[in-house]
Write a protein that holds these residues in place. Structure first.
Motif, PDB file in Angstrom:
ATOM      1  N   LYS A 176       0.829  -1.204   0.000  1.00 49.02           N
ATOM      2  CA  LYS A 176       0.000   0.000   0.000  1.00 49.02           C
ATOM      3  C   LYS A 176       0.872   1.266   0.000  1.00 49.02           C
ATOM      4  O   LYS A 176       0.416   2.328  -0.432  1.00 49.02           O
ATOM      5  CB  LYS A 176      -0.951   0.002   1.193  1.00 49.02           C
ATOM      6  CG  LYS A 176      -1.983   1.123   1.135  1.00 49.02           C
ATOM      7  CD  LYS A 176      -2.954   1.035   2.287  1.00 49.02           C
ATOM      8  CE  LYS A 176      -3.935   2.201   2.231  1.00 49.02           C
ATOM      9  NZ  LYS A 176      -3.273   3.514   2.358  1.00 49.02           N
ATOM     10  N   TYR A 177       2.099   1.152   0.452  1.00 50.22           N
ATOM     11  CA  TYR A 177       2.993   2.310   0.391  1.00 50.22           C
ATOM     12  C   TYR A 177       3.436   2.609  -1.043  1.00 50.22           C
ATOM     13  O   TYR A 177       3.850   3.721  -1.340  1.00 50.22           O
ATOM     14  CB  TYR A 177       4.201   2.099   1.306  1.00 50.22           C
ATOM     15  CG  TYR A 177       3.906   2.495   2.736  1.00 50.22           C
ATOM     16  CD1 TYR A 177       4.265   3.736   3.224  1.00 50.22           C
ATOM     17  CD2 TYR A 177       3.220   1.624   3.587  1.00 50.22           C
ATOM     18  CE1 TYR A 177       3.974   4.113   4.522  1.00 50.22           C
ATOM     19  CE2 TYR A 177       2.925   1.983   4.885  1.00 50.22           C
ATOM     20  CZ  TYR A 177       3.295   3.227   5.346  1.00 50.22           C
ATOM     21  OH  TYR A 177       2.996   3.604   6.636  1.00 50.22           O
ATOM     22  N   PHE A 178       3.349   1.613  -1.915  1.00 47.07           N
ATOM     23  CA  PHE A 178       3.612   1.851  -3.335  1.00 47.07           C
ATOM     24  C   PHE A 178       2.347   2.324  -4.047  1.00 47.07           C
ATOM     25  O   PHE A 178       2.380   3.243  -4.857  1.00 47.07           O
ATOM     26  CB  PHE A 178       4.140   0.572  -4.001  1.00 47.07           C
ATOM     27  CG  PHE A 178       5.484   0.137  -3.496  1.00 47.07           C
ATOM     28  CD1 PHE A 178       6.621   0.895  -3.762  1.00 47.07           C
ATOM     29  CD2 PHE A 178       5.621  -1.015  -2.740  1.00 47.07           C
ATOM     30  CE1 PHE A 178       7.868   0.513  -3.287  1.00 47.07           C
ATOM     31  CE2 PHE A 178       6.866  -1.412  -2.264  1.00 47.07           C
ATOM     32  CZ  PHE A 178       7.986  -0.651  -2.531  1.00 47.07           C
ATOM     33  N   ILE A 179       1.226   1.680  -3.752  1.00 49.60           N
ATOM     34  CA  ILE A 179      -0.070   2.040  -4.326  1.00 49.60           C
ATOM     35  C   ILE A 179      -1.083   2.017  -3.191  1.00 49.60           C
ATOM     36  O   ILE A 179      -1.360   0.942  -2.641  1.00 49.60           O
ATOM     37  CB  ILE A 179      -0.495   1.029  -5.417  1.00 49.60           C
ATOM     38  CG1 ILE A 179       0.536   0.977  -6.547  1.00 49.60           C
ATOM     39  CG2 ILE A 179      -1.872   1.369  -5.963  1.00 49.60           C
ATOM     40  CD1 ILE A 179       0.307  -0.163  -7.527  1.00 49.60           C
ATOM     41  N   PRO A 180      -1.589   3.148  -2.769  1.00 47.59           N
ATOM     42  CA  PRO A 180      -1.548   4.464  -3.398  1.00 47.59           C
ATOM     43  C   PRO A 180      -0.338   5.333  -3.059  1.00 47.59           C
ATOM     44  O   PRO A 180      -0.179   6.392  -3.654  1.00 47.59           O
ATOM     45  CB  PRO A 180      -2.815   5.128  -2.849  1.00 47.59           C
ATOM     46  CG  PRO A 180      -2.984   4.539  -1.490  1.00 47.59           C
ATOM     47  CD  PRO A 180      -2.537   3.106  -1.632  1.00 47.59           C
ATOM     48  N   ILE A 216      -3.792  -3.876  -5.560  1.00 44.86           N
ATOM     49  CA  ILE A 216      -2.558  -3.189  -5.173  1.00 44.86           C
ATOM     50  C   ILE A 216      -1.350  -4.086  -5.409  1.00 44.86           C
ATOM     51  O   ILE A 216      -0.327  -3.651  -5.961  1.00 44.86           O
ATOM     52  CB  ILE A 216      -2.655  -2.750  -3.699  1.00 44.86           C
ATOM     53  CG1 ILE A 216      -3.590  -1.550  -3.563  1.00 44.86           C
ATOM     54  CG2 ILE A 216      -1.274  -2.416  -3.136  1.00 44.86           C
ATOM     55  CD1 ILE A 216      -3.912  -1.168  -2.137  1.00 44.86           C
ATOM     56  N   ASN A 217      -1.451  -5.347  -4.993  1.00 42.95           N
ATOM     57  CA  ASN A 217      -0.336  -6.274  -5.186  1.00 42.95           C
ATOM     58  C   ASN A 217      -0.030  -6.473  -6.666  1.00 42.95           C
ATOM     59  O   ASN A 217       1.142  -6.555  -7.064  1.00 42.95           O
ATOM     60  CB  ASN A 217      -0.649  -7.619  -4.536  1.00 42.95           C
ATOM     61  CG  ASN A 217      -0.523  -7.597  -3.024  1.00 42.95           C
ATOM     62  OD1 ASN A 217      -0.019  -6.641  -2.453  1.00 42.95           O
ATOM     63  ND2 ASN A 217      -0.984  -8.649  -2.373  1.00 42.95           N
ATOM     64  N   GLU A 218      -1.072  -6.561  -7.479  1.00 45.00           N
ATOM     65  CA  GLU A 218      -0.874  -6.743  -8.917  1.00 45.00           C
ATOM     66  C   GLU A 218      -0.149  -5.549  -9.522  1.00 45.00           C
ATOM     67  O   GLU A 218       0.790  -5.705 -10.313  1.00 45.00           O
ATOM     68  CB  GLU A 218      -2.224  -6.934  -9.603  1.00 45.00           C
ATOM     69  CG  GLU A 218      -2.135  -7.233 -11.087  1.00 45.00           C
ATOM     70  CD  GLU A 218      -2.078  -8.715 -11.394  1.00 45.00           C
ATOM     71  OE1 GLU A 218      -2.087  -9.061 -12.587  1.00 45.00           O
ATOM     72  OE2 GLU A 218      -2.043  -9.526 -10.454  1.00 45.00           O
ATOM     73  N   GLY A 219      -0.593  -4.349  -9.161  1.00 42.14           N
ATOM     74  CA  GLY A 219       0.064  -3.155  -9.672  1.00 42.14           C
ATOM     75  C   GLY A 219       1.500  -3.045  -9.209  1.00 42.14           C
ATOM     76  O   GLY A 219       2.407  -2.728  -9.986  1.00 42.14           O
ATOM     77  N   ALA A 220       1.737  -3.333  -7.934  1.00 39.49           N
ATOM     78  CA  ALA A 220       3.093  -3.237  -7.384  1.00 39.49           C
ATOM     79  C   ALA A 220       4.026  -4.256  -8.032  1.00 39.49           C
ATOM     80  O   ALA A 220       5.232  -3.995  -8.167  1.00 39.49           O
ATOM     81  CB  ALA A 220       3.058  -3.441  -5.873  1.00 39.49           C
ATOM     82  N   SER A 221       3.494  -5.393  -8.445  1.00 40.93           N
ATOM     83  CA  SER A 221       4.342  -6.431  -9.048  1.00 40.93           C
ATOM     84  C   SER A 221       4.947  -5.983 -10.374  1.00 40.93           C
ATOM     85  O   SER A 221       5.921  -6.580 -10.840  1.00 40.93           O
ATOM     86  CB  SER A 221       3.531  -7.714  -9.262  1.00 40.93           C
ATOM     87  OG  SER A 221       2.601  -7.567 -10.335  1.00 40.93           O
ATOM     88  N   LEU A 222       4.384  -4.939 -10.969  1.00 49.18           N
ATOM     89  CA  LEU A 222       4.910  -4.422 -12.232  1.00 49.18           C
ATOM     90  C   LEU A 222       6.118  -3.509 -12.031  1.00 49.18           C
ATOM     91  O   LEU A 222       6.816  -3.201 -12.994  1.00 49.18           O
ATOM     92  CB  LEU A 222       3.804  -3.663 -12.980  1.00 49.18           C
ATOM     93  CG  LEU A 222       2.564  -4.482 -13.372  1.00 49.18           C
ATOM     94  CD1 LEU A 222       1.500  -3.570 -13.976  1.00 49.18           C
ATOM     95  CD2 LEU A 222       2.930  -5.597 -14.338  1.00 49.18           C
ATOM     96  N   ILE A 223       6.356  -3.066 -10.811  1.00 42.75           N
ATOM     97  CA  ILE A 223       7.483  -2.182 -10.530  1.00 42.75           C
ATOM     98  C   ILE A 223       8.775  -2.983 -10.688  1.00 42.75           C
ATOM     99  O   ILE A 223       8.922  -4.043 -10.076  1.00 42.75           O
ATOM    100  CB  ILE A 223       7.379  -1.594  -9.114  1.00 42.75           C
ATOM    101  CG1 ILE A 223       6.075  -0.799  -8.952  1.00 42.75           C
ATOM    102  CG2 ILE A 223       8.574  -0.699  -8.805  1.00 42.75           C
ATOM    103  CD1 ILE A 223       5.788  -0.364  -7.524  1.00 42.75           C
TER     104      ILE A 223
END
Length: 424
Positions: A176-180, A216-223
């Motif tokens: 959650k610290y990455f998204i949002p 959130i986890n899915e989005g962060a995995s792209l980083i």
């Protein structure tokens, strides 16, 4: 290092206290097993709305990293909160005016500049079909995932922050610290709206992978950066550390979320008729002080009232002015009039529903029925409160001692962190 090779560990536990010496030894041991030598390392840290002993944490992290890394940057995870001013940052990091460089030599400290497109980098897309799967059918709109440039261009990004029950995701912290925290407004809005569709009442305090956490986890995995975390459970009101977890952003969160669910949830025998949430000054507008409602809603009786007592608050939101136009309403008020409201930022709609709580809306009659009354005792005028569908109470007329003694009334000091529920 591969994620499977990242060490993980936990010290402390529910209602325990981790000493500064124990924290230092734990951080030294955990970071000693991670390849950060000669790397560009970013620390993703909370903003002023989250309580934790940040000066202690930053001193320890800085000391164990600065001589090993090629670059060290602390990015303040604002989400879409207001940028922090220099004096606010200095206070949060525990230094006197002008003292940041002396206290943290070799480390830059920057805001997540979410308003500046040049500071956001696209790391990939999530298709509408995948969003539908992750959100359990609540939304089927694709998303371009944009993340803070400092984070994307680093080799290693380490979240350093607390874990609490949360109205959008269930339990905060970790990814959650990455998204949002350091993402663009568009995907922030999308995740918050999914949380609103579930409702805060249902999701707050939920452990495990909620639909919002899955997004959130899915989005962060792209980083492309190696994502680690030092997650903490902090005793509300004292700043004492109860537990510390380290590992991947997912593992460190998993270790500490279970502790937070035990230490930051309080169960009561009977629902309250009236609650007075005394909001600390770290919540400087209703956008953030609304946590005084979120954390109490599940423990308030039907027809009851939550008073947000925050005499220091002068406005609803400095950043999200649309809330003055739409006011506060339950989820169905917006869902059943979607053509009327779909153009509004979904994050604003989500905030509106979270503060107004459970209710219903009859599209044929235009009648909205709300389960709980929400009243502001702030510097916001009666006219504004009524225009945004909230109650008004002059804070000068609030007698906290009298209310504390009043049968059926619960006065909550330092509100906004502990979640209250009625025993099943």
């Amino acid at each position: 290092m591969e994620h499977s090779e990242i060490p993980s560990g936990l010290i402390g536990g529910p209602h325990q206290h981790v000493t500064a010496e124990e924290l230092d030894a734990f951080v030294r041991q955990q970071l000693g097993q991670v390849d950060v030598d000669g790397k560009n390392v970013v620390l993703v840290v909370p903003d002023g709305t989250r309580s934790c002993p940040l000066p202690l944490l930053m001193e320890v992290m800085h000391r164990h990293l600065v001589d090993r890394v090629s670059a060290l940057t602390a990015v303040i995870a604002l989400g879409t909160h207001s940028y922090m001013e220099t004096d606010e940052i200095e206070r949060m990091f525990g230094v006197e005016a002008g003292g940041l460089e002396a206290a943290y030599p070799g480390m830059r400290i920057v805001n997540h500049e979410w308003r500046d497109p040049a500071m956001l980098v696209s790391v990939g897309e999530i298709s509408g079909d995948r969003i539908a799967e992750l959100s359990e059918g609540r939304l089927d709109v694709g998303a371009d995932i944009k993340i803070n440039r400092h984070v994307v261009e680093s080799d290693v990004a380490i979240v350093v922050g607390p874990v609490f029950p949360h109205e959008v995701v269930g339990i905060s912290g970790g990814n959650k610290y990455f998204i949002p925290g350091v993402a663009s407004a568009e995907f922030i809005d999308m995740t918050h709206w999914v949380g609103a569709l579930i409702t805060s009442y249902e999701i707050i305090g939920t452990t495990g992978i909620t639909p919002v956490r899955a997004m959130i986890n899915e989005g962060a995995s792209l980083i492309p950066t190696l994502r680690l975390a030092l997650c903490l459970v902090v005793e509300s009101g004292t700043g004492e550390i109860e537990a510390v977890g380290f590992g991947t952003a997912e593992k460190a969160w998993e270790l500490t979320a279970e502790v937070a669910a035990q230490t930051h949830v309080s169960y009561v025998d009977e629902p309250f008729q009236k609650v007075v949430s005394i909001m600390p000054e770290r919540y400087d507008d209703i956008w953030t002080a609304a946590k005084g409602f979120y954390k109490l809603e599940p423990a308030v009786a039907d027809g009851g009232e939550v008073i947000i007592y925050a005499p220091h608050v002068t406005e609803v939101s400095e950043v999200h002015g649309e809330i003055y136009d739409i006011g506060y309403h339950c989820r169905d008020y917006f869902v059943k009039q979607w053509d009327r409201f779909s153009h509004i930022h979904w994050g604003v709609l989500a905030h509106s529903t979270h503060l107004r709580g459970k209710g219903s809306y009859d599209a044929e009659t235009g009648e909205e029925k709300l389960r709980v009354k929400v009243t502001l005792a702030t510097q916001i005028s009666r006219e504004v409160c009524e225009s945004i569908n909230l109650g008004y109470l002059d804070p000068n007329d609030v007698d906290l001692d009298h209310l504390t003694a009043e049968p059926g009334t619960f006065v909550v000091p330092n509100a906004g962190e502990i979640l209250y529920r009625v025993k099943a």
